[in-house]
Motif scaffolding. Structure first.
Motif, PDB file in Angstrom:
ATOM      1  N   ARG A   1      78.246   5.911  40.298  1.00 50.61           N
ATOM      2  CA  ARG A   1      79.289   6.872  40.666  1.00 50.61           C
ATOM      3  C   ARG A   1      79.575   7.836  39.512  1.00 50.61           C
ATOM      4  NH1 ARG A   1      85.400   5.389  42.835  1.00 50.61           N
ATOM      5  NH2 ARG A   1      86.269   7.495  42.686  1.00 50.61           N
ATOM      6  N   TYR A   2      79.714   9.120  39.868  1.00 52.98           N
ATOM      7  CA  TYR A   2      80.010  10.166  38.894  1.00 52.98           C
ATOM      8  C   TYR A   2      81.180  11.001  39.408  1.00 52.98           C
ATOM      9  CZ  TYR A   2      75.385   9.004  37.098  1.00 52.98           C
ATOM     10  OH  TYR A   2      74.303   8.329  36.581  1.00 52.98           O
ATOM     11  N   SER A   3      82.034  11.441  38.494  1.00 54.98           N
ATOM     12  CA  SER A   3      83.095  12.375  38.855  1.00 54.98           C
ATOM     13  C   SER A   3      82.587  13.802  38.702  1.00 54.98           C
ATOM     14  CB  SER A   3      84.326  12.163  37.976  1.00 54.98           C
ATOM     15  OG  SER A   3      84.033  12.479  36.628  1.00 54.98           O
ATOM     16  N   ILE A   4      83.124  14.713  39.489  1.00 57.17           N
ATOM     17  CA  ILE A   4      82.734  16.119  39.467  1.00 57.17           C
ATOM     18  C   ILE A   4      83.917  16.942  38.973  1.00 57.17           C
ATOM     19  CG2 ILE A   4      81.875  18.066  40.817  1.00 57.17           C
ATOM     20  CD1 ILE A   4      80.914  16.053  42.914  1.00 57.17           C
ATOM     21  N   THR A   5      83.673  17.767  37.954  1.00 54.94           N
ATOM     22  CA  THR A   5      84.700  18.709  37.507  1.00 54.94           C
ATOM     23  C   THR A   5      84.152  20.128  37.630  1.00 54.94           C
ATOM     24  OG1 THR A   5      83.980  18.510  35.201  1.00 54.94           O
ATOM     25  CG2 THR A   5      85.768  17.082  35.917  1.00 54.94           C
ATOM     26  N   VAL A   6      84.996  21.020  38.116  1.00 56.13           N
ATOM     27  CA  VAL A   6      84.620  22.421  38.293  1.00 56.13           C
ATOM     28  C   VAL A   6      85.656  23.281  37.571  1.00 56.13           C
ATOM     29  CG1 VAL A   6      84.279  24.293  39.953  1.00 56.13           C
ATOM     30  CG2 VAL A   6      83.507  21.981  40.511  1.00 56.13           C
ATOM     31  N   ALA A   7      85.175  24.191  36.731  1.00 54.87           N
ATOM     32  CA  ALA A   7      86.070  25.092  35.998  1.00 54.87           C
ATOM     33  C   ALA A   7      85.580  26.538  36.138  1.00 54.87           C
ATOM     34  CB  ALA A   7      86.121  24.691  34.525  1.00 54.87           C
ATOM     35  N   PRO A   8      86.513  27.485  36.392  1.00 56.04           N
ATOM     36  CA  PRO A   8      87.935  27.270  36.671  1.00 56.04           C
ATOM     37  C   PRO A   8      88.148  26.534  37.994  1.00 56.04           C
ATOM     38  CG  PRO A   8      87.325  29.544  37.089  1.00 56.04           C
ATOM     39  CD  PRO A   8      86.132  28.902  36.427  1.00 56.04           C
ATOM     40  N   ASP A   9      89.388  26.163  38.232  1.00 58.22           N
ATOM     41  CA  ASP A   9      89.714  25.331  39.389  1.00 58.22           C
ATOM     42  C   ASP A   9      89.331  26.014  40.697  1.00 58.22           C
ATOM     43  OD1 ASP A   9      90.859  23.015  40.611  1.00 58.22           O
ATOM     44  OD2 ASP A   9      92.597  24.240  41.145  1.00 58.22           O
ATOM     45  N   ALA A  10      88.777  25.234  41.622  1.00 60.60           N
ATOM     46  CA  ALA A  10      88.435  25.727  42.963  1.00 60.60           C
ATOM     47  C   ALA A  10      88.829  24.667  43.976  1.00 60.60           C
ATOM     48  CB  ALA A  10      86.946  26.047  43.067  1.00 60.60           C
ATOM     49  N   ARG A  11      89.120  25.090  45.188  1.00 60.97           N
ATOM     50  CA  ARG A  11      89.583  24.152  46.210  1.00 60.97           C
ATOM     51  C   ARG A  11      88.925  24.455  47.550  1.00 60.97           C
ATOM     52  NH1 ARG A  11      94.155  21.511  44.336  1.00 60.97           N
ATOM     53  NH2 ARG A  11      95.110  22.431  42.471  1.00 60.97           N
ATOM     54  N   GLY A  12      89.057  23.469  48.453  1.00 60.83           N
ATOM     55  CA  GLY A  12      88.644  23.660  49.834  1.00 60.83           C
ATOM     56  C   GLY A  12      87.178  24.001  50.000  1.00 60.83           C
ATOM     57  N   LYS A  13      86.903  24.940  50.920  1.00 60.72           N
ATOM     58  CA  LYS A  13      85.521  25.300  51.233  1.00 60.72           C
ATOM     59  C   LYS A  13      84.830  25.966  50.053  1.00 60.72           C
ATOM     60  CE  LYS A  13      85.812  25.539  56.247  1.00 60.72           C
ATOM     61  NZ  LYS A  13      85.512  26.319  57.471  1.00 60.72           N
ATOM     62  N   LYS A  14      85.590  26.671  49.230  1.00 58.50           N
ATOM     63  CA  LYS A  14      84.993  27.272  48.042  1.00 58.50           C
ATOM     64  C   LYS A  14      84.442  26.183  47.130  1.00 58.50           C
ATOM     65  CE  LYS A  14      86.972  30.607  45.507  1.00 58.50           C
ATOM     66  NZ  LYS A  14      87.843  31.284  44.499  1.00 58.50           N
ATOM     67  N   LEU A  15      85.231  25.122  46.902  1.00 63.02           N
ATOM     68  CA  LEU A  15      84.784  24.024  46.053  1.00 63.02           C
ATOM     69  C   LEU A  15      83.533  23.378  46.641  1.00 63.02           C
ATOM     70  CD1 LEU A  15      85.167  22.033  43.703  1.00 63.02           C
ATOM     71  CD2 LEU A  15      86.740  20.743  45.173  1.00 63.02           C
ATOM     72  N   GLY A  16      83.528  23.146  47.958  1.00 63.70           N
ATOM     73  CA  GLY A  16      82.361  22.543  48.595  1.00 63.70           C
ATOM     74  C   GLY A  16      81.116  23.392  48.434  1.00 63.70           C
ATOM     75  N   SER A  17      81.263  24.705  48.571  1.00 66.52           N
ATOM     76  CA  SER A  17      80.120  25.608  48.412  1.00 66.52           C
ATOM     77  C   SER A  17      79.576  25.581  46.989  1.00 66.52           C
ATOM     78  CB  SER A  17      80.522  27.029  48.797  1.00 66.52           C
ATOM     79  OG  SER A  17      80.892  27.101  50.150  1.00 66.52           O
TER      80      SER A  17
ATOM     81  N   LEU B   1      71.543   9.200  36.548  1.00 66.56           N
ATOM     82  CA  LEU B   1      71.139  10.566  36.256  1.00 66.56           C
ATOM     83  C   LEU B   1      70.903  10.754  34.753  1.00 66.56           C
ATOM     84  CD1 LEU B   1      73.698  12.480  38.522  1.00 66.56           C
ATOM     85  CD2 LEU B   1      71.391  11.724  39.107  1.00 66.56           C
ATOM     86  N   THR B   2      70.032  11.703  34.441  1.00 69.17           N
ATOM     87  CA  THR B   2      69.759  12.025  33.037  1.00 69.17           C
ATOM     88  C   THR B   2      70.867  12.929  32.499  1.00 69.17           C
ATOM     89  OG1 THR B   2      68.492  14.009  33.580  1.00 69.17           O
ATOM     90  CG2 THR B   2      67.293  11.900  33.525  1.00 69.17           C
ATOM     91  N   ASN B   3      70.898  13.076  31.188  1.00 71.34           N
ATOM     92  CA  ASN B   3      71.903  13.946  30.569  1.00 71.34           C
ATOM     93  C   ASN B   3      71.759  15.395  31.042  1.00 71.34           C
ATOM     94  OD1 ASN B   3      73.098  11.880  29.154  1.00 71.34           O
ATOM     95  ND2 ASN B   3      71.785  12.152  27.348  1.00 71.34           N
ATOM     96  N   ASP B   4      70.496  15.822  31.247  1.00 72.14           N
ATOM     97  CA  ASP B   4      70.274  17.187  31.735  1.00 72.14           C
ATOM     98  C   ASP B   4      70.886  17.382  33.116  1.00 72.14           C
ATOM     99  OD1 ASP B   4      68.984  17.893  29.456  1.00 72.14           O
ATOM    100  OD2 ASP B   4      66.959  17.584  30.254  1.00 72.14           O
ATOM    101  N   GLN B   5      70.791  16.339  33.932  1.00 74.74           N
ATOM    102  CA  GLN B   5      71.337  16.452  35.288  1.00 74.74           C
ATOM    103  C   GLN B   5      72.866  16.449  35.311  1.00 74.74           C
ATOM    104  OE1 GLN B   5      69.047  13.048  36.789  1.00 74.74           O
ATOM    105  NE2 GLN B   5      68.114  14.422  38.309  1.00 74.74           N
ATOM    106  N   LEU B   6      73.473  15.876  34.291  1.00 75.64           N
ATOM    107  CA  LEU B   6      74.940  15.815  34.247  1.00 75.64           C
ATOM    108  C   LEU B   6      75.574  17.174  34.010  1.00 75.64           C
ATOM    109  CD1 LEU B   6      75.511  12.534  32.185  1.00 75.64           C
ATOM    110  CD2 LEU B   6      75.542  12.822  34.659  1.00 75.64           C
ATOM    111  N   GLY B   7      74.844  18.077  33.377  1.00 75.28           N
ATOM    112  CA  GLY B   7      75.407  19.399  33.092  1.00 75.28           C
ATOM    113  C   GLY B   7      76.143  19.396  31.762  1.00 75.28           C
TER     114      GLY B   7
END
Length: 850
Positions: free
Chosen positions: A33-49, A80-86
């Motif tokens: 299991r991995y957590s996903i962080t997106v910056a800047p903040d996004a929500r809803g369908k935008k976040l899914g896209s 996942l590898t470190n490269d895949q983590l971003g």
């Protein structure tokens, strides 16, 4: 997890075997299991896209090796590898303006934990324990796996938890712009020694694609506003298709900070009642109505100018469109309450679909079978005789007198319709009701009539005049025949009767009476019996009893049974619409009278009840007052020694909060009535109505042949439960529709002190609670059938419904205080006044809500 432990499985009843809508699965791969962080903040369908674009950069030979919920969690079958983590940059390009602005986002994954198949196998084999959080995380991970396919597949829509619908499948027209679709539900559950997937047919409400104005016709402004909020529409008046999202209707607060704010006639104004500043107006810039603007700018002459315009901008920068120039886009879920006619259509649609049961020796993944038992129906007793149980869970009132009635009441009636045919039918009903009250032993005297009003009660003034007249004539009960669908009139009558004047009211559906008149009074006797049952309860009577000697080993003279429920406002309600909490409790061992106390919750949609202490204090005080009248028990006590609570309205994730937050409030209430070292024992049973477990007969024995369902009284406490938790499924009632599938009620024992203190044999403990709960489904005073939910929880739910009738007449919530004044006494007093729903003293200790 701190819940009551199962002592044993029940043994009472006739054994049988049922299909259950579960499929057994095995985990043969580890999950990371991995957590996903997106910056800047996004929500809803935008976040899914954004997450979907991020995953598109992965290359893998196994398309199922990575899944996600497109919000916060990613699962992989290999680390996942470190490269895949971003982190990785993702350029977001929205499909249309309603999905936000383009931009660049940074996405990064972080390792959280791993779920090993071997660990899960050890737990299911009872070799190693698995903590509550680990179990919950495992279930969540597997549910993400099951839902991933629907989220990435075109023409599939997901709603709620685990529900999937085919958006290009059949859409059954429900009327008024709404439709119904068939879908399915899937969710992972733990059971004893195995992991299961619960699968079920589900049905969702969708907007019908097409003209927007269909959603508006025949609805009031509040209903229209809630239906249209966040609805996506397409408009072509620009010469090209453009997708817009409706923010709401026109409002006088729109655009107030702009140099030239719009002129709005009122909330929900039409195209003539909304004017905005148009710089291109000829000969000079200025205000123009929406109707004139579309004629001048686009040559569009509106055919429906009287409809409310919609705002597809926002409050600060509104953009108004006429509904007739908008079409509803397909595949949109409607989170709204259905009208009675739409509900009827929905039931007719839903009953067409059932799970196909697997044939014998089926090699494909098959539904599991579970052991079950059918409990014996309790004996139902009236004043002079026992009821004749015509079939399991059904009996007849005809020829019997209520257990406790014989009231000296003064009652009258109001006729709401004025036509000759209506008046004839309604007069026949009143005559029949008078006779039925006498036959059932409800009243001693005939009815005292004052001149009935031959019209509906249209407004507050007329309602006050009606109740003032009733008060002058010392009326105890008012029977009101309503015009069809008069919900507002019904609410007004209940408010003035229950809260203001203390006069019991019974409202009669005028449409039903007309139908009886057209069908030679077919069914009128049963309808009269149903009305009479309500009247006797409202007057403090007891309709029927059950034989308590065979019901439980508990001493019902010393046991208070409590029902608690919380109901939340529908999605279509305004933001300040409160949740409602209700508590009912028996007042003696007859189990016939269950007075209620109801409160509004300051925090809407909060499942925990904030006012439990005062609510239980009121029930204990009533018990004490009634005990003083009938005398103390043999041991000198007047207060109950056991308090058995049936708590409805709690989701599975909130069970622990009932023990952590509500139980201390219940104990605190007892301190006022009991010595510190002699407190009552509590047992708390969670009542779960909204679940997806269903059972189906496997053969011809012990089957309800009228409905093809299991027999009423069927109980399942193994096969789909866990050995350590004390819970069971009970189907106490018969299906209403001949082809419908009965939904059993799930009872989960969160904590137990009552049975622990009694030290009964283990099997007897399980049987006693199951038999008692089953028996409580036979004491619902408004029915001559067993009901689906045990009566205390059912009554609490009805009390919540009644409180909704008062909402528009009660004060609004107080404004929140400043941060440094949250403990201010004056504010707390305003809060207490808001939460309290003061039922008139004439009715507060009777079943006014029934």
């Amino acid at each position: 997890e701190g819940y009551a432990r199962r002592q044993a499985y029940g043994r009472n009843g006739q054994e049988t075997k049922l299909w259950a809508n579960y499929v057994e699965i095995k985990l043969n791969k580890d999950i990371h299991r991995y957590s996903i962080t997106v910056a800047p903040d996004a929500r809803g369908k935008k976040l899914g896209s954004i997450i979907q674009d991020f995953l598109a950069s992965y290359t893998t030979n196994d398309e199922h090796s990575i899944v996600t919920d497109f919000r916060s969690t990613l699962l992989a079958s290999k680390k996942l590898t470190n490269d895949q983590l971003g982190p990785k940059e993702v350029k977001y390009e929205p499909e249309n303006p309603s999905h936000g602005k383009p931009g660049t986002y940074e996405v990064e994954l972080k390792y959280v934990k791993s779920f090993f198949a071997s660990t899960l196998d050890d737990y299911l084999a009872f070799k190693k324990p698995l903590t509550g959080p680990d179990k919950n995380d495992t279930v969540q991970a597997l549910n993400i796996f099951f839902n991933h396919h629907a989220k990435v597949t075109p023409n599939l829509a997901t709603t709620g938890a685990g529900k999937v619908f085919l958006t290009n499948g059949e859409l059954r027209n429900l009327g008024a712009g709404l439709g119904a679709r068939k879908g399915f539900y899937a969710s992972v559950r733990f059971a004893t020694s195995r992991l299961l997937v619960n699968v079920n047919i589900s049905h969702g409400i969708f907007y019908q694609p097409g003209d927007l104005y269909r959603l508006m016709e025949g609805n009031n402004l509040e209903r229209i506003a809630s239906l249209l909020k966040k609805l996506k529409v397409e408009t072509t008046h620009l010469g090209r298709a453009a997708t817009k999202t409706i923010n709401g209707l026109a409002d006088r607060n729109d655009g107030q900070n702009s140099p030239n704010p719009p002129h709005i006639a009122g909330f929900g104004a039409s195209s003539d009642g909304v004017q905005f500043w148009w710089k291109e107006k000829k000969p000079a810039e200025g205000y123009i109505s929406v109707r004139q603007f579309f004629l001048d700018k686009y040559g569009k002459r509106l055919n429906k100018p009287g409809l409310s315009v919609v705002n597809v901008g926002n409050k600060e920068n509104p953009i108004y469109l006429p509904p007739e120039l908008c079409t509803v886009l397909p595949g949109q879920v409607a989170k709204t309450k259905l009208s009675p006619n739409q509900t009827t259509e929905m039931i007719g649609f839903a009953k067409k679909f059932m799970i196909s049961l697997p044939p014998e020796n089926n090699q494909r993944p098959s539904l599991i079978t579970v052991p079950a038992r059918v409990l014996t129906s309790p004996t139902v007793r009236y004043r002079d005789s026992d009821a004749n149980m015509k079939m399991k869970g059904k009996w007849d009132l005809m020829g019997r007198k209520f257990s406790k009635g014989n009231h000296r009441i003064r009652w009258s009636y109001v006729l709401a319709s004025s036509t000759d045919s209506n008046r004839r039918v309604q007069n026949e009903f009143i005559t029949g009701l008078e006779e039925q009250l006498r036959l059932t032993g409800t009243t001693q005297d005939g009815h005292m009539q004052f001149a009935p009003l031959a019209h509906k009660v249209p407004d507050e003034k007329s309602a006050k005049e009606l109740f003032e007249l009733a008060k002058q004539k010392n009326i105890d009960l008012l029977v009101v025949v309503l015009v069809y669908g008069e919900e507002a009139v019904y609410n007004r009558i209940k408010y003035f009767g229950d809260v203001v004047y203390g006069i019991a009211t019974v409202c009669i559906d005028g449409e039903k009476l007309d139908k009886f008149g057209k069908n030679a009074n077919k069914g009128l006797k049963q309808y009269l019996a149903n009305v009479t049952m309500k009247i006797n309860l409202k007057m403090g009577g007891v309709n029927h009893r059950i034989d308590s000697n065979k019901l439980t080993n508990l001493d019902l003279d010393k046991t208070m049974i409590v029902g608690i429920d919380v109901t939340h406002p529908p999605p279509s309600a305004t933001q300040d619409t409160p949740s409602i909490a209700a508590m009912v409790a028996n007042v003696d061992s007859d189990l016939g009278q269950w007075p209620a106390v109801i409160k509004r919750q300051i925090e809407a949609r909060r499942e925990m009840v904030s006012g439990l202490k005062s609510m239980l204090e009121s029930r204990l005080q009533l018990w004490k007052d009634r005990s003083s009248k009938r005398g103390p028990f043999k041991d000198g006590n007047k207060m109950p020694r056991n308090i058995l609570v049936y708590r409805d309205g709690v989701s599975e994730g909130q069970y622990k909060q009932v023990l952590d937050k509500e139980l201390p409030l219940l104990r605190k209430a007892c301190e006022k009535f009991y010595p510190p070292k002699d407190q009552p024992k509590f047992t708390i049973v969670i009542v779960v109505k909204r679940h997806n477990t269903r059972f189906y007969p496997t053969g011809e024995d012990l089957i309800d042949r009228d409905t093809s369902n299991p027999m009423p009284g069927t109980i399942v406490d193994r096969g789909v439960t866990e050995a350590m938790n004390w819970d069971f499924y009970l189907q106490a009632h018969q299906a209403l529709k001949r082809t419908g599938t009965v939904r059993p009620i799930h009872y989960f024992v969160a904590m137990d002190e009552i049975y622990q203190a009694r030290k009964l044999p283990r099997e007897q403990t399980a049987d006693d609670l199951e038999t008692l709960t089953h028996g409580l489904c036979y004491i619902y005073g408004r029915s001559t059938n067993s009901v689906s939910v045990c009566t205390p929880a059912y009554y609490a739910d009805r009390a919540c419904d009644r409180a909704r009738c008062y909402s528009q007449f009660l004060p609004r919530p107080p404004p929140p205080p400043a941060e440094d004044q949250t403990n201010d006494l004056a504010y707390q007093q305003r809060l207490d006044a808001y939460e309290a729903i003061p039922i008139h003293r004439n009715l507060s200790n009777r079943m006014f809500y029934i």
